[in-house]
Enzyme design. Structure first.
Site, PDB file in Angstrom:
ATOM      1  N   LYS A  31       0.843  -1.198   0.000  1.00  0.00           N
ATOM      2  CA  LYS A  31       0.000   0.000   0.000  1.00  0.00           C
ATOM      3  C   LYS A  31       0.876   1.245   0.000  1.00  0.00           C
ATOM      4  O   LYS A  31       1.680   1.454   0.897  1.00  0.00           O
ATOM      5  CB  LYS A  31      -0.905  -0.005   1.231  1.00  0.00           C
ATOM      6  CG  LYS A  31      -1.740   1.270   1.406  1.00  0.00           C
ATOM      7  CD  LYS A  31      -2.485   1.249   2.742  1.00  0.00           C
ATOM      8  CE  LYS A  31      -3.139   2.589   3.041  1.00  0.00           C
ATOM      9  NZ  LYS A  31      -3.768   2.606   4.392  1.00  0.00           N
ATOM     10  N   LYS A  74     -10.066  12.980   8.367  1.00  0.00           N
ATOM     11  CA  LYS A  74      -9.533  12.543   9.643  1.00  0.00           C
ATOM     12  C   LYS A  74      -9.444  13.717  10.626  1.00  0.00           C
ATOM     13  O   LYS A  74      -9.234  14.865  10.209  1.00  0.00           O
ATOM     14  CB  LYS A  74      -8.115  11.978   9.463  1.00  0.00           C
ATOM     15  CG  LYS A  74      -8.020  10.670   8.709  1.00  0.00           C
ATOM     16  CD  LYS A  74      -6.567  10.250   8.589  1.00  0.00           C
ATOM     17  CE  LYS A  74      -6.414   8.960   7.796  1.00  0.00           C
ATOM     18  NZ  LYS A  74      -6.942   7.794   8.523  1.00  0.00           N
ATOM     19  N   GLU A  98      -9.505   3.913   1.998  1.00  0.00           N
ATOM     20  CA  GLU A  98      -8.966   4.019   0.637  1.00  0.00           C
ATOM     21  C   GLU A  98      -7.907   2.972   0.338  1.00  0.00           C
ATOM     22  O   GLU A  98      -7.710   2.585  -0.817  1.00  0.00           O
ATOM     23  CB  GLU A  98      -8.386   5.424   0.416  1.00  0.00           C
ATOM     24  CG  GLU A  98      -6.963   5.665   0.899  1.00  0.00           C
ATOM     25  CD  GLU A  98      -6.776   5.505   2.404  1.00  0.00           C
ATOM     26  OE1 GLU A  98      -5.665   5.118   2.829  1.00  0.00           O
ATOM     27  OE2 GLU A  98      -7.732   5.772   3.160  1.00  0.00           O
ATOM     28  N   ASP A 119      -2.535  10.555   3.649  1.00  0.00           N
ATOM     29  CA  ASP A 119      -3.965  10.231   3.750  1.00  0.00           C
ATOM     30  C   ASP A 119      -4.678  11.240   4.632  1.00  0.00           C
ATOM     31  O   ASP A 119      -4.539  11.226   5.850  1.00  0.00           O
ATOM     32  CB  ASP A 119      -4.135   8.821   4.310  1.00  0.00           C
ATOM     33  CG  ASP A 119      -5.596   8.410   4.414  1.00  0.00           C
ATOM     34  OD1 ASP A 119      -6.429   9.027   3.712  1.00  0.00           O
ATOM     35  OD2 ASP A 119      -5.899   7.473   5.169  1.00  0.00           O
ATOM     36  N   ASP A 169       1.552   6.211   5.880  1.00  0.00           N
ATOM     37  CA  ASP A 169       0.525   5.349   5.297  1.00  0.00           C
ATOM     38  C   ASP A 169       1.011   4.652   4.031  1.00  0.00           C
ATOM     39  O   ASP A 169       0.274   3.899   3.425  1.00  0.00           O
ATOM     40  CB  ASP A 169      -0.753   6.150   5.013  1.00  0.00           C
ATOM     41  CG  ASP A 169      -2.012   5.308   5.200  1.00  0.00           C
ATOM     42  OD1 ASP A 169      -1.925   4.262   5.872  1.00  0.00           O
ATOM     43  OD2 ASP A 169      -3.066   5.703   4.686  1.00  0.00           O
ATOM     44  N   ASP A 181     -12.213   7.197   3.791  1.00  0.00           N
ATOM     45  CA  ASP A 181     -11.013   6.932   4.589  1.00  0.00           C
ATOM     46  C   ASP A 181     -10.664   5.447   4.610  1.00  0.00           C
ATOM     47  O   ASP A 181      -9.720   5.042   5.273  1.00  0.00           O
ATOM     48  CB  ASP A 181     -11.198   7.454   6.015  1.00  0.00           C
ATOM     49  CG  ASP A 181      -9.880   7.586   6.757  1.00  0.00           C
ATOM     50  OD1 ASP A 181      -8.824   7.666   6.090  1.00  0.00           O
ATOM     51  OD2 ASP A 181      -9.894   7.609   8.007  1.00  0.00           O
ATOM     52  N   ARG A 198      -7.638  -0.244   0.932  1.00  0.00           N
ATOM     53  CA  ARG A 198      -8.129  -1.492   0.374  1.00  0.00           C
ATOM     54  C   ARG A 198      -8.565  -1.327  -1.081  1.00  0.00           C
ATOM     55  O   ARG A 198      -8.540  -2.290  -1.852  1.00  0.00           O
ATOM     56  CB  ARG A 198      -9.267  -2.041   1.236  1.00  0.00           C
ATOM     57  CG  ARG A 198     -10.530  -1.187   1.258  1.00  0.00           C
ATOM     58  CD  ARG A 198     -11.421  -1.480   2.448  1.00  0.00           C
ATOM     59  NE  ARG A 198     -10.801  -1.019   3.681  1.00  0.00           N
ATOM     60  CZ  ARG A 198     -11.353  -1.161   4.884  1.00  0.00           C
ATOM     61  NH1 ARG A 198     -12.540  -1.742   5.005  1.00  0.00           N
ATOM     62  NH2 ARG A 198     -10.741  -0.716   5.964  1.00  0.00           N
TER      63      ARG A 198
END
Length: 470
Positions: free
Chosen positions: A237, A249, A321, A242, A260, A319, A323
């Protein structure tokens, strides 16, 4: 990416000014103290009337106050981490002779943990580097270092450096450039998809997540090795930052989101380790690199997109995102046929950290043999991981009225399991697969593990992949 200057300065060869370093095992304390010179034993006894303690460094000075020797008491029950506290306790400004009476395994572990403890991310510091102790190696130890310690140290440094870089310096295109550089260095092939229209059509979920950022999404693929060897696919990933998107967030949660892309950093670290050691593995790496930003082009809760695989995905939360981009990456890496093992790494859910805390990566697997081997490798290397259940009874929570699948569950529980079940929909039925959900950082300073980016589970995977590729 690898701080080579700093690494060379941690170790020297055959120093004439090196101070003797004795490492004695607390489990055999009386026996091993008797191997020391008499005047050292007397000094230790007089200076420490209550006895010596494990994981503690004892500096020995002559009558003029000059350091003449250091004794470190380690505990062999700590295994890999037995000498992890040495670097932070030993007096700086000196070179120390690595003991030759230790087993090769302990010597290698000491070298690795010494380097891990010496690490600091100072790219943006304007002050002088504080002096650090160094280890002197003889010629045999130098060879041992190059063969057994250096590849792991370099891989850990590579992973940590990437995670610690601020997002302004590690955009998706810059992550792609780092990947290209690594591939060029190791003689691998690197393909980078950066054309936005190609990403829109070929990787629609990657495009949806990354389209609002001025730093356009990238899809990176590295290939290395002989196709007749063990076929390994690694997906990482690569969310370089993010915000959470429109499901924004909170500020405190956003502060650490430069990490992230920890999954991408870890797969590059593992890939480097495989290639550096020339393991008999046919390696494929895919990294979807994006920024999940706010803007007029942000994807929205309630949107529906078709994935690369063709499944329609409803967006329940922007949020969630990671996956989404992993789904397209998993589809891509399986395009060329089945793999002996497919593994994805992601800083995916807070639920995983709630379950296992910040230091233990959780993993889900469709292959019980691989699960058992990974747990044994984790125990052997003292590099913790823990298996979580890929519980199919929760699949219905991902159903949606107008799409094939929702990107979040319809209940607020079991978040890491639901994320794994979502990803499983994009893995071919008979494909052995492991999903790793991890934190990618040390939340505080620990022996040989400074606060910041961390290559969690890298040593366990190194141990496992050496077994798998035999």
């Amino acid at each position: 990416m690898i701080d080579g200057v700093k690494m060379r300065n941690m170790f020297v060869t055959m120093s004439d000014v090196a101070i003797d370093l004795d490492c004695i095992d607390f489990q055999h304390l009386s026996e091993q103290i008797n191997t020391l010179p008499d005047h050292i034993k007397i000094w230790l006894e007089n200076s420490n009337p209550t006895g010596l303690n494990p994981r503690k460094c004892y500096a020995v000075y002559d009558p003029k106050g000059q350091l003449v020797r250091v004794v470190y008491v380690y505990d062999s029950n700590d295994k890999f981490w037995a000498c992890a506290s040495l670097f932070d306790q030993i007096p700086a400004d000196y070179v120390y002779r690595l003991p030759t009476n230790l087993s090769q395994e302990v010597q290698v572990d000491l070298m690795i943990t010494w380097a891990m403890a010496a690490y600091s991310f100072r790219t943006y510091k304007t002050t002088e580097v504080e002096s650090q102790p160094r280890l002197s190696l003889d010629l045999n130890q130098q060879t041992l270092y190059q063969q057994a310690a250096e590849p792991l140290i370099e891989s850990i440094y590579l992973t940590r450096n990437l995670i610690n870089m601020p997002c302004e310096e590690l955009t998706p295109s810059q992550l792609a450039r780092h990947s290209q550089h690594l591939a060029d260095e190791m003689g691998a092939r690197c393909e980078i998809v950066s054309d936005i229209e190609t990403i829109r059509t070929d990787f629609p979920l990657v495009h949806a997540v990354g389209r609002a950022s001025k730093n356009q999404p990238q899809v990176i693929k590295i290939t290395w090795g002989d196709p007749s060897h063990y076929k390994l696919g690694l997906v990482g990933k690569g969310v370089c930052y993010d915000t959470g998107g429109l499901n924004l967030k909170p500020g405190q949660s956003m502060l650490g989101m430069k990490k992230d892309m920890g999954g991408a950093a870890l797969v590059l670290g593992i890939a480097y380790l495989i290639m550096k050691q020339k393991l008999p593995i046919y390696l494929q790496v895919v990294i979807p690199a994006v920024e999940n930003s706010l803007g007029s082009e942000s994807y929205r809760p309630g949107d529906v997109f078709y994935s690369r695989k063709g499944l329609s995905v409803h967006i329940g939360n922007t949020d969630a995102e990671g996956r989404l981009i992993l789904a397209d990456a998993l589809s891509l890496i399986q395009d060329d046929g089945p793999l002996d093992l497919l593994v994805d790494f992601a800083t995916l859910t807070g639920a995983q950290r709630v379950a296992l805390g910040p230091d233990i990566p959780g993993f889900f697997s469709t292959d019980s043999q691989i699960s058992q081997q990974l747990m044994k490798s984790s125990e052997t290397t003292v590099d913790p991981v823990w298996e979580l259940p890929l519980y199919t009874g929760y699949k219905d929570y991902l159903k949606h009225d107008i799409a094939d699948i929702n990107n979040i569950g319809s209940i607020g529980l079991g978040g890491s399991i639901l994320a794994a079940l979502f990803l499983q929909r994009f893995v071919n039925k008979d494909q052995p697969w492991v999903h790793v959900d991890f934190n990618a950082s040390n939340h505080k300073n620990m022996p040989a593990r400074p606060k910041g980016g961390e290559a969690q589970s890298l040593r366990a995977w190194d141990h496992l992949l050496k077994q798998c590729s035999l």
